[in-house]
Design a protein around this motif. Structure first.
Motif, PDB file in Angstrom:
ATOM      1  N   GLY A 103     -12.159 -49.288  -7.653  1.00 27.28           N
ATOM      2  CA  GLY A 103     -12.755 -49.067  -6.424  1.00 27.28           C
ATOM      3  C   GLY A 103     -13.393 -47.507  -6.499  1.00 27.28           C
ATOM      4  N   VAL A 104     -13.424 -46.776  -7.673  1.00 27.57           N
ATOM      5  CA  VAL A 104     -13.953 -45.252  -7.674  1.00 27.57           C
ATOM      6  C   VAL A 104     -15.446 -45.403  -8.055  1.00 27.57           C
ATOM      7  N   THR A 105     -16.088 -44.547  -7.111  1.00 29.36           N
ATOM      8  CA  THR A 105     -17.468 -44.585  -7.378  1.00 29.36           C
ATOM      9  C   THR A 105     -17.947 -43.136  -7.599  1.00 29.36           C
ATOM     10  N   LEU A 106     -18.510 -42.890  -8.670  1.00 27.48           N
ATOM     11  CA  LEU A 106     -19.383 -41.611  -9.246  1.00 27.48           C
ATOM     12  C   LEU A 106     -20.821 -42.089  -8.650  1.00 27.48           C
ATOM     13  N   GLY A 107     -21.280 -41.522  -7.575  1.00 23.65           N
ATOM     14  CA  GLY A 107     -22.499 -41.709  -7.197  1.00 23.65           C
ATOM     15  C   GLY A 107     -23.189 -40.893  -7.051  1.00 23.65           C
ATOM     16  N   GLY A 108     -24.920 -40.955  -6.794  1.00 20.97           N
ATOM     17  CA  GLY A 108     -25.555 -39.850  -6.468  1.00 20.97           C
ATOM     18  C   GLY A 108     -25.950 -39.931  -5.137  1.00 20.97           C
ATOM     19  N   THR A 109     -26.438 -38.722  -4.403  1.00 23.06           N
ATOM     20  CA  THR A 109     -26.877 -38.654  -3.263  1.00 23.06           C
ATOM     21  C   THR A 109     -28.641 -38.333  -2.861  1.00 23.06           C
ATOM     22  N   SER A 110     -29.213 -38.418  -4.126  1.00 20.86           N
ATOM     23  CA  SER A 110     -30.619 -38.185  -4.218  1.00 20.86           C
ATOM     24  C   SER A 110     -31.385 -38.967  -4.708  1.00 20.86           C
ATOM     25  N   LEU A 111     -32.578 -39.399  -4.292  1.00 18.98           N
ATOM     26  CA  LEU A 111     -33.514 -40.417  -5.112  1.00 18.98           C
ATOM     27  C   LEU A 111     -34.432 -39.495  -5.924  1.00 18.98           C
ATOM     28  N   GLU A 112     -34.257 -38.317  -6.241  1.00 19.00           N
ATOM     29  CA  GLU A 112     -35.020 -37.423  -7.199  1.00 19.00           C
ATOM     30  C   GLU A 112     -34.460 -37.686  -8.557  1.00 19.00           C
ATOM     31  N   GLU A 113     -35.564 -37.450  -9.585  1.00 21.24           N
ATOM     32  CA  GLU A 113     -34.898 -37.551 -11.067  1.00 21.24           C
ATOM     33  C   GLU A 113     -34.200 -36.594 -11.299  1.00 21.24           C
ATOM     34  N   GLY A 114     -33.573 -36.740 -12.345  1.00 15.54           N
ATOM     35  CA  GLY A 114     -32.605 -35.508 -12.800  1.00 15.54           C
ATOM     36  C   GLY A 114     -31.339 -35.578 -12.542  1.00 15.54           C
ATOM     37  N   LYS A 115     -30.466 -34.634 -12.604  1.00 13.48           N
ATOM     38  CA  LYS A 115     -28.956 -34.743 -12.449  1.00 13.48           C
ATOM     39  C   LYS A 115     -28.539 -34.880 -10.881  1.00 13.48           C
ATOM     40  N   ARG A 116     -28.196 -36.058 -10.839  1.00 10.77           N
ATOM     41  CA  ARG A 116     -27.663 -36.433  -9.322  1.00 10.77           C
ATOM     42  C   ARG A 116     -26.353 -36.974  -9.377  1.00 10.77           C
ATOM     43  N   HIS A 117     -25.657 -37.097 -10.294  1.00  8.36           N
ATOM     44  CA  HIS A 117     -24.343 -37.921 -10.293  1.00  8.36           C
ATOM     45  C   HIS A 117     -23.197 -36.687 -10.776  1.00  8.36           C
ATOM     46  N   PRO A 118     -22.117 -36.836 -10.496  1.00  7.58           N
ATOM     47  CA  PRO A 118     -21.160 -35.786 -10.786  1.00  7.58           C
ATOM     48  C   PRO A 118     -20.824 -35.832 -12.206  1.00  7.58           C
ATOM     49  N   THR A 119     -19.981 -34.661 -12.599  1.00  3.94           N
ATOM     50  CA  THR A 119     -19.361 -34.322 -13.714  1.00  3.94           C
ATOM     51  C   THR A 119     -17.810 -34.251 -13.628  1.00  3.94           C
ATOM     52  N   LEU A 120     -17.208 -34.820 -14.302  1.00  6.75           N
ATOM     53  CA  LEU A 120     -15.821 -34.971 -14.603  1.00  6.75           C
ATOM     54  C   LEU A 120     -15.279 -34.248 -15.704  1.00  6.75           C
ATOM     55  N   GLU A 121     -14.869 -33.255 -15.869  1.00  5.02           N
ATOM     56  CA  GLU A 121     -14.374 -32.393 -16.880  1.00  5.02           C
ATOM     57  C   GLU A 121     -13.020 -33.013 -17.546  1.00  5.02           C
ATOM     58  N   ASP A 122     -12.533 -32.600 -18.414  1.00  9.13           N
ATOM     59  CA  ASP A 122     -11.324 -33.081 -19.098  1.00  9.13           C
ATOM     60  C   ASP A 122      -9.992 -33.572 -18.429  1.00  9.13           C
TER      61      ASP A 122
END
Length: 235
Positions: A103-122
């Motif tokens: 059930g986890v979501t790594l989602g975006g909140t923008s409709l613009e092109e480019g980086k819009r989703h999260p980064t999960l580090e190690d």
């Protein structure tokens, strides 16, 4: 490729005590199936076979219940436990040794092109039902509790719970050395209870202060009357 495949299987066995053999993981774990399809779909995507990559990703979602966009970047030893309902967006970046539950979501909140989703580090662990929304960075070793909604950057090694997610625990040596299932350390108090206890402590402090002020008032009145008597006598 086969070395990476074996490494992925071993990561499932290491982090799930219910997994008894590599064959069981290969046959029965939808998270591994989704990861296998993703590896191929991503290879197609970066070589500009994007429609084919998307189609393979869509097929993987039907088979496994996990949707990983082929444009996402996923590191080594990625573990998706149970799998159903996991969604990873196009510009998401996932480091090594990351764990996601169902059930986890790594989602975006923008409709613009480019980086819009999260980064999960190690080493990040995200509990079941949690959502990380927007191009935020989740620091290495951080834990996101079940059903939390993360709307900001998260420092390395901390634990986040609630809606919106707030930090409830900092880094500890024990946390660094032990795997934290579902992103919630064992024995941690309910955040609502912690909040209520904090409010109760503040109320008690205010009551004590009020009592102190009330205790000072009679003395202040006596001193004021004495001063008035002195002034009146002087006249």
């Amino acid at each position: 490729m086969f070395k990476r495949f074996k490494e992925d299987i071993d990561s499932f066995i290491k982090r799930d005590p219910a997994a008894k053999s590599r064959l069981e993981v290969i046959l029965c774990y939808p998270g591994l199936h989704a990861l296998m399809f993703y590896r191929v779909a991503h290879a197609l995507w970066v070589r500009d076979w994007r429609l084919m990559g998307r189609f393979l990703s869509h097929f993987a979602k039907i088979v496994s219940g996990v949707e990983i966009h082929p444009g996402a970047t996923v590191g080594r030893r990625f573990f998706i436990d149970h799998g159903t309902g996991v969604v990873i967006g196009e510009t998401a970046e996932v480091g090594d040794d990351v764990t996601l539950y169902q059930g986890v979501t790594l989602g975006g909140t923008s409709l613009e092109e480019g980086k819009r989703h999260p980064t999960l580090e190690d080493g990040v662990i995200v509990g079941s039902g949690a959502q990380v929304l927007g191009p935020h960075v989740i620091g290495a070793g951080a834990r996101i509790g079940a059903n939390a909604v993360v709307l900001e950057d998260v420092p390395p090694g901390v634990t986040m719970v609630g809606i919106p997610a707030k930090m409830v625990m900092g880094r500890s040596k024990k946390q660094d050395s032990e795997f934290c299932a579902y992103g919630t350390p064992d024995g941690m108090k309910d955040p609502v209870v912690r909040t209520i206890e904090g409010l109760r402590d503040e109320i008690n402090a205010l009551k004590n202060r009020v009592q102190e002020l009330e205790g000072e008032t009679p003395q202040d009145n006596v001193e004021s009357e004495q001063k008035l008597d002195v002034v009146s006598g002087g006249r």
